[in-house]
Structure formats: structure tokens, C-alpha cells
Write an enzyme that holds these catalytic residues in place. Structure first.
Site, PDB file in Angstrom:
ATOM      1  N   ASP A 125     -24.228 -71.715  10.904  1.00 53.57           N
ATOM      2  CA  ASP A 125     -22.739 -72.002  10.978  1.00 53.57           C
ATOM      3  C   ASP A 125     -22.554 -73.464  10.866  1.00 53.57           C
ATOM      4  OD1 ASP A 125     -20.134 -72.475  11.126  1.00 53.57           O
ATOM      5  OD2 ASP A 125     -19.826 -70.944  12.533  1.00 53.57           O
TER       6      ASP A 125
ATOM      7  N   LYS B  57     -14.222 -76.058   6.174  1.00 50.83           N
ATOM      8  CA  LYS B  57     -13.661 -77.211   6.519  1.00 50.83           C
ATOM      9  C   LYS B  57     -13.739 -77.871   5.460  1.00 50.83           C
ATOM     10  CE  LYS B  57     -13.965 -76.609  11.573  1.00 50.83           C
ATOM     11  NZ  LYS B  57     -12.673 -76.288  11.973  1.00 50.83           N
TER      12      LYS B  57
ATOM     13  N   PHE C  21     -19.061 -71.344  19.226  1.00 51.17           N
ATOM     14  CA  PHE C  21     -17.577 -71.139  18.409  1.00 51.17           C
ATOM     15  C   PHE C  21     -17.833 -70.753  16.902  1.00 51.17           C
ATOM     16  CE2 PHE C  21     -13.723 -72.081  16.467  1.00 51.17           C
ATOM     17  CZ  PHE C  21     -12.701 -71.574  17.211  1.00 51.17           C
TER      18      PHE C  21
HETATM   19  C1  LIG Z   1     -18.657 -73.836  13.818  1.00 54.86           C
HETATM   20  C2  LIG Z   1     -17.164 -73.228  13.258  1.00 54.86           C
HETATM   21  N1  LIG Z   1     -17.257 -72.166  13.080  1.00 54.86           N
HETATM   22  C3  LIG Z   1     -16.087 -71.479  12.471  1.00 54.86           C
HETATM   23  C4  LIG Z   1     -14.890 -71.961  12.582  1.00 54.86           C
HETATM   24  C5  LIG Z   1     -13.866 -71.155  12.122  1.00 54.86           C
HETATM   25  O1  LIG Z   1     -13.041 -71.893  11.180  1.00 54.86           O
HETATM   26  P1  LIG Z   1     -11.777 -71.560  10.524  1.00 54.86           P
HETATM   27  O2  LIG Z   1     -10.709 -72.162  11.878  1.00 54.86           O
HETATM   28  O3  LIG Z   1     -11.621 -72.098   9.212  1.00 54.86           O
HETATM   29  O4  LIG Z   1     -11.429 -70.001  10.692  1.00 54.86           O
HETATM   30  C6  LIG Z   1     -14.911 -73.328  13.008  1.00 54.86           C
HETATM   31  C7  LIG Z   1     -13.779 -74.101  13.219  1.00 54.86           C
HETATM   32  O5  LIG Z   1     -13.405 -74.825  14.269  1.00 54.86           O
HETATM   33  C8  LIG Z   1     -16.004 -73.786  13.557  1.00 54.86           C
HETATM   34  O6  LIG Z   1     -16.156 -74.972  14.037  1.00 54.86           O
END
Ligand SMILES: Cc1ncc(COP(=O)(O)O)c(C=O)c1O
Length: 747
Positions: A228, A257, A143
Site C-alpha cells: 500500500d 493521494k 493504516f
Molecule cells: C497507507 C494508506 N492507505 C490507505 C489510505 C486510505 O486512503 P483514502 O483516505 O483515500 O481512502 C491512506 C490514507 O491516509 C493511507 O495513508
């Protein structure tokens, strides 16, 4: 069922908002720390913290102040101009990550897009991949956000359905499986892009060594390793970044975040100079990215994390959370997995859905979130207090009981009890807590210790309240020979307990050199050399350096590094690794500088906690603080500031604390050495011995009266050379992946 909510408020939101979320029926109005309040005044414990975006707790006063002050100065200018706020923010971020440059944006997905663009350009410009052929390898179950390119490589149907055509250029492998990763890499691969722990997939922790393996494959095939850490980063897993658990460094790192301190969307792609220099003016941008408001809040968010030891809180309270959840013996639980304050509890859908439990928890005032129908995730603010966390866990246990099958029905399920593997974990955890009957625990490998010969030990100057040269002089000869006897007895006690002892030769005129724990600290085979505050001890520094260099030449340690100029540091006496909580406790206020918590934390990639020492008699942390082999903590309360005591109680928990009496502390009993269940003391009252025995320890007492006259005892005379900050996970498995398999087999 009563709900603290306003139906009209919910109805209005449902009418005017797109239906892309299905929120729990609570209407939140205010937040403070780990608590949220709804429109009816009902309080909830936040065990979700907006998917880790609220790691600092709600409305952290320092962050609100940084936000309002910057908003009143200037909030948004665009990157068409320089601002005073951006440089310091990105400098701090690159220093913490160990990378070179950062490109700021807003939501997380934007920075994932930045990473993809950077990787492709690097592929063409640096690696030499033919135009438009670059590939990025991603994990199944990933994700990374919701943009069209990002959902193009999702393996989740609900994220993709109806959103094609999709962006090409991505290949998949099985998360955690290095062979599958290598098979997915081709000459056109520019990068591997992964979450170190898959969050949305249900807090899936890969096997130990996976990240090291990814690093090795990336190096072998000249591929970028991009992590990520939008969710796993910034303390969530008990390290600043999850990659630090395996001592590797990525080429690119995506953060978001918690970077916005729970107030704003702030994200960044951080990378090596080689990678980031593929961008030139005009190649990428974002109107709001890096605006002064975001930069001011982002910088303060990082500073608060440091100042409040939030990473250490996550490590210590996370270990507590995992341990308590793993001790729940319920047929509903299939597995508990996680790291730091980030845990997924996998429930048996044949008994109850995760959503039903989450709903019931909300009724009872605890907010969590389900994922993938069977997993409940807990990710509280890292500022959460132990008491609040314990209350939340109690409510969770009580809620599970409500859903457990009735006894008649339960007979079926008890034929599927907690699986053998999970049972073993539960038992191991219980044993670790207290069981004097448990068979002796001997470390698997020989402990490696360093001692300095006591040939010239005497008390010839006074640099602490224990020393009295005049008193020593009266019976100097007898005391010196007593010191030699005590030292030899200590050394042979260690050897009898299985340790290997390296001996550093004594130096005339440097009597305190015998207190080897102050020579430096050795973690993960890397020595940080002491820099002494007192002129009387500074002469030891070149001898210590030479000894450690010799150890390096012999392959006992790998690296010898200096304490930065301007700071003082008295080695392992003020830096104690606690493998049970995965934190480095540091002492300051007397001999070592407070800033050493940051130096050591960064150098070893571990969370450090600073404890202020306020009693001149207990001027090194090791004189009043000892982590015993099973994780109990022997300490002397009057030696610490009130804030330090609060930290100790919160991070260790009262049930694991053993308070030393005045008599024991003043005989330097706390200055002891733990070797498995054995603990070596220079003194122990009957009461202390009884407390130790009750918790399963064997106390070995070696009188060290002559050394006590310098304020030193067993720990001071000994430096451990083989402390690994990565050893804990081998002892207690962090996740029980095969539970589901075992359950199925048992069925
Ligand atoms: C690992 C990871 N990458 C990317 C995102 C996407 O972030 P955003 O919702 O701020 O675009 C999230 C959100 O939950 C995430 O957990």
C-alpha cells in the site's frame, strides 16, 4: 492568542458536519504551490499537503489546465464505454511501476478493497486455497483506510470501536519483524499487505532489508507481496515508490493521494498479469473509477512529476530536512525518522503534546499535523522551495524553544539530554558538513575503478573546442609520452589511495577510448552502455561492450544493457550519482539526450535530475560538476542554463556549493575524482586548495596536460565500477528508533 479565522464559518461547519474530524481552527480559502491563505488573508506554509495528496503543490497550473480542458470535453462516461484518456494514463502507470495492468478507482480505501479481492481470488484460482479459507497477513499498527473490511484488520481501537461485526480472514505480524511475519504465514495465506513505511502510525521506517526479506518470504511460501503506497508512493520517500529503496518488486501495488494531482480523488490497484487476470467483466467495478477527468489529471500528474524532477526534489530536500531536524538539540525531541520529504518528529509527551506544538505552528503560519499524540509529521508538497522549507524549519525550532522547560526546571531534563545515540547522529551530521580536524575518512571497501590504457592517445580529429590536431602534431611524440606518464601517475595515485584498477586494452585508431568515463555508467553492478553522438567515437562501442561482458563473466558486474536506439548517452560523463542527496544528476544539451534521465531513472529505480549544459567547452557534466566525498559540490556556473543553476542551488543548498573559478574550470580542475576525503585533480589553484582544505578535503594534483588537449582530465579517464545507489543509508542512520528506549533507561 489571535487566530486568523472566522468563528462563524467554523461554527457552521461544526453544526452541519459529522464530527469525525477535529480540524485546526484555520479556515482556508486559497492555495498556490506550497502556500495556503485563510479567509482573513493570512498565509500558511503547507507542510502537510493533505496527507501527501498535494505533492504537486496547490493549483499546479498544468494540472488545472488538464482538469479544465478535459472537463470541457467530457468528464464522466462510466466504464461501460471506452475513452481516449484511460489507456494512456494506465500505460504510463504500469510502465513506471514495472507492473502489467491497473484497475482504477477513486479514494484510496477503494483500491485497498480491490487489492484484497484480487488477492483472495488469486488465492483460490491460482494458488488453490480451499473456498473461503484465504488469509491475508497484515502488520500491527497498519493504516489502510476506513471501510468496514479495512478497519476489521486495524489494530487501533478508535478506528474499530462500535463498527463490528468485522470481516474475517486477516492475521497480524509485528511490522519490521521478519520472524513474526513468517510465523503468521500459513498454507492459506494469499497475500502479505503492508505499507512500506507506516504513515499514520507515525512514519515508522522498518529496518533496512525488511522489504527484501518480505519479498523472499513471499516467494518461499508462494504468497503475494502487496504494498500500500497510497501515501509513500509517487515520490514521497525520494524514490518513485518506496520499494525501490530495496530493489524489490511487489506483485500488487496500491496508489492514491498524489495520483490525483491535488485536484481529484484518483487511486489505482496495479499488479502483475497473473494477479490482475483474476478479474473478468462483472467481477468488480466503480461508477467513477477511471473516468476521463480522473485519467487526464492522473496522467498529467505523473508527467509533471517527471518533467519537474519531483522525485529528486523529494530525495535531496528530504535529506536536507532530516539533517536539519536531527541537528536540533532539544530535550523535547525523542526521535526524528523518515525518508524523503516525509518525516515524523516524536516529542516527549511529558513536556508537550504534539497537538500543542501543531497549534502553535499554525499560529505562526506553518501547517503540520500530529499523529498518535506524540508525533508531528512533515510532508510538504514535493515542489516546495528550499527557502520555504528552511523558513518552516526555523519556525519549528523557534516553536520548540517556547515549549522547552524553563532553566531551573531544565536542570532535570538536561540529565536526560539528547540521547547518546541521537547525539552521535547530530555529531556525525555536523562532522559531515565541515570539520577539517576530523580523522581521515577512508571508504570501508576498496574503490573499484576502470581505466583504458593510453597507448594510442593522440589528438587526430576535432569533436570539441579543446581539440586541435594541428597543434598536437607539432610535438606529437613528446605529448604522447607525456600522456603515458600522466596516466600512470593517475593510476598509481588511485592505487596509493586504496583503489583497485581494472585496465581496458587500448585500440589503435580510437584515441578517445582512454576517456573511460564515457564507456557507460555502472550503478548497482548494472552497466548502461554509451551510445556516442560523434561518429569518431562510435567505434569504441563494441570494445566497451566486450570489456563489460568480460567483467560480467568475472562477476564484477551483473548486467550489461543498451541505451535505447535513437538516444545518445556518454556514460558516467553525463550521469553522476550523488549519494548525499540520493539523486542521479544527468547532463544534456551537448552529447547526451535529455530523455536519458527517464531511461536511467527507470532502469535503476532512482530519481534523476537533468541539467542543461550550455557552454560548448563543458560538453559533459563531469567537466563542470563534481560531487565531493563529504557532499560538497564543486561546479562551474557558466556551464549551466539558468534553470539548471536554480535546480542545483535548491537541491544542494548554497552552503554546500564550491564555485570553480574560470582558471580552475578552464584547466579542467572540476573534472576530478572523489575517493572519501581525498580528491584527485589535474589542477587546483591555491584558492581552490584552500577552500577544499577548509572543508576537510585533501587535494592530490596529477598534471594531465596532454589529456586536457582533448577536454579530458582525471574523472574522464576513470570509471567507477562499484557505485551503489543504496549505500548512503548505512553511513548515516535514517531513523533513531531506540531513542525512546535510551531515554527511558537514562531516566
Ligand atoms: C497507507 C494508506 N492507505 C490507505 C489510505 C486510505 O486512503 P483514502 O483516505 O483515500 O481512502 C491512506 C490514507 O491516509 C493511507 O495513508
Amino acid at each position: 492568542m489571535t487566530r486568523s479565522t472566522t468563528p462563524e464559518t467554523i461554527a457552521r461547519e461544526q453544526q452541519f458536519a459529522a464530527r469525525n474530524y477535529a480540524p485546526l481552527p484555520v479556515v482556508l480559502e486559497r492555495g498556490h504551490g506550497e502556500w495556503l491563505t485563510d479567509v482573513d488573508g493570512k498565509r500558511y506554509l503547507d507542510l502537510m499537503s493533505a496527507y501527501s495528496a498535494v505533492s504537486h503543490g496547490h493549483a499546479h497550473p498544468r494540472l488545472v489546465r488538464a482538469l479544465t480542458e478535459q472537463a470541457q470535453r467530457v468528464a464522466v462516461t462510466s466504464r461501460a464505454y471506452h475513452t481516449a484518456a484511460l489507456g494512456p494514463f494506465l500505460e504510463k502507470l504500469t510502465r513506471l511501476t514495472g507492473l502489467d495492468r491497473a484497475l482504477p478507482a477513486n479514494g484510496g480505501a477503494e483500491s485497498v478493497e480491490t487489492a484484497i479481492k484480487a488477492a483472495r481470488r488469486w488465492g483460490y484460482q491460482v494458488k488453490g486455497i480451499a473456498a473461503d479459507r484465504a488469509e491475508i497477513v497484515v502488520a500491527r499498527g497498519n493504516f489502510h483506510g476506513r471501510s468496514t473490511t479495512i478497519v476489521s484488520f486495524s489494530t487501533e481501537d478508535s478506528y474499530r470501536e462500535g463498527f463490528g461485526p468485522f470481516t474475517p480472514g486477516f492475521r497480524h505480524f509485528d511490522f519490521g519483524d521478519l520472524a513474526s511475519l513468517e510465523a503468521a504465514i500459513t498454507p492459506n495465506t494469499a497475500a502479505v499487505l503492508i505499507e512500506p513505511i507506516q504513515g499514520e502510525a507515525g512514519i515508522v521506517v522498518p529496518p533496512d532489508g525488511f522489504l527484501r526479506g518480505v519479498r523472499a518470504l513471499c516467494d518461499k511460501h508462494r504468497v503475494l507481496m502487496i504494498l500500500d503506497e497510497i501515501q509513500s508512493g509517487l515520490g514521497r520517500t525520494g524514490r518513485w515508490f518506496a520499494f525501490q529503496h530495496e530493489g524489490v518488486k511487489p506483485d500488487g501495488l496500491i496508489l492514491g493521494k498524489a495520483l490525483g494531482g491535488g485536484l481529484l480523488p484518483v487511486s489505482c490497484f496495479v499488479g502483475t498479469a497473473e494477479l490482475m487476470d483474476v478479474f473478468e467483466p462483472g467481477s468488480h467495478g466503480s461508477t467513477f473509477g477511471g473516468n476521463p477527468l480522473a485519467a487526464a489529471v492522473g496522467l498529467e500528474a505523473l508527467r509533471v512529476m517527471e518533467d519537474e524532477g519531483l522525485v529528486a526534489r523529494s530525495a535531496a530536500l528530504g535529506a536536507h530536512l532530516l539533517s536539519r531536524l536531527r541537528q536540533i538539540d532539544s530535550p523535547i525531541i525523542r526521535a526524528v525518522r523518515g525518508r524523503g520529504l516525509w518525516v515524523g518528529v516524536d516529542l516527549d509527551p511529558a513536556i508537550v503534546s504534539a497537538r500543542a506544538v501543531v497549534d502553535r505552528l499554525a499560529d505562526k503560519g506553518v501547517l503540520s499535523k500530529d499523529t498518535h499524540e506524540t508525533v508531528i509529521r512533515f510532508a510538504p508538497p514535493l515542489t516546495i522551495s528550499r527557502a520555504a522549507l528552511d523558513w518552516g524549519i526555523d519556525v519549528f525550532i523557534e516553536t520548540l524553544r517556547e515549549f522547552e522547560p524553563a532553566p531551573a526546571h531544565k536542570a532535570d531534563v538536561t540529565t536526560l539530554p539528547a540521547t547518546p545515540r541521537r547525539k552521535a547522529v547530530i555529531e556525525n551530521q555536523r562532522d559531515n558538513q565541515r570539520d577539517p580536524q576530523r580523522p581521515p575518512h577512508r571508504p570501508a571497501t576498496r574503490a573499484q575503478l576502470m581505466m583504458s590504457a593510453p597507448d594510442h592517445f593522440e589528438v587526430s580529429y576535432k569533436i570539441n573546442p579543446w581539440m586541435d590536431p594541428a597543434h598536437w602534431a607539432v610535438s606529437a611524440e613528446r605529448l604522447a609520452s607525456d600522456a603515458k606518464r600522466g596516466w600512470l601517475a593517475l593510476k598509481s595515485t588511485y592505487e596509493r589511495l586504496g583503489a583497485k584498477v581494472e585496465v581496458q586494452p587500448a585500440v589503435r585508431g580510437l584515441p578517445d577510448m582512454v576517456f573511460t568515463a564515457n564507456a557507460g555508467v555502472v550503478l548497482d553492478r548494472k552497466v548502461t552502455l554509451a551510445r556516442f553522438l560523434c561518429a569518431e567515437r562510435q567505434g569504441e562501442e563494441p570494445h566497451n561492450r566486450a570489456f563489460f561482458e568480460a567483467l560480467r563473466a568475472r562477476g564484477v558486474v551483473d548486467e550489461v544493457i543498451d541505451t535505447p536506439a535513437g538516444l545518445y548517452f556518454e556514460g558516467a560523463g553525463d550521469a553522476i550519482w550523488d549519494r548525499h542527496r540520493s539523486v542521479l544528476w544527468t547532463g544534456y544539451g551537448q552529447r547526451s539526450s535529455r530523455e536519458m534521465q527517464f531511461v536511467l531513472g527507470e532502469s535503476y529505480g532512482v530519481p534523476a535530475v537533468a541539467l542543461e549544459l550550455v557552454d560548448p567547452r563543458f560538453y559533459h557534466l563531469d567537466t563542470c560538476f563534481c560531487v565531493l566525498g563529504r557532499g560538497d559540490l564543486l561546479y562551474y556556473r557558466p556551464a549551466f542554463s539558468a534553470r539548471a543553476l536554480g535546480l542545483i542551488e535548491d537541491l544542494v543548498g548554497r552552503d554546500r556549493l564550491i564555485e570553480a573559478s574560470d582558471e580552475d574550470a578552464c584547466h579542467l580542475a572540476v573534472n576530478s575524482v572523489a575517493l572519501g576525503d581525498d580528491a584527485v585533480f589535474c589542477h587546483a589553484t591555491a584558492d581552490l586548495r584552500a577552500q577544499l582544505a577548509e572543508r576537510g578535503y585533501r587535494a592530490h594534483v596529477v598534471p594531465l596536460d596532454s589529456f586536457n588537449r582533448s577536454g579530458g582530465a582525471a574523472y574522464c579517464l576513470t570509471l567507477r565500477l562499484d557505485v551503489s545507489t543504496r549505500a548512503a543509508r548505512a553511513a548515516v542512520p535514517l531513523f533513531v528508533e531506540d531513542d525512546a528506549v535510551e531515554l527511558r533507561a537514562a531516566a
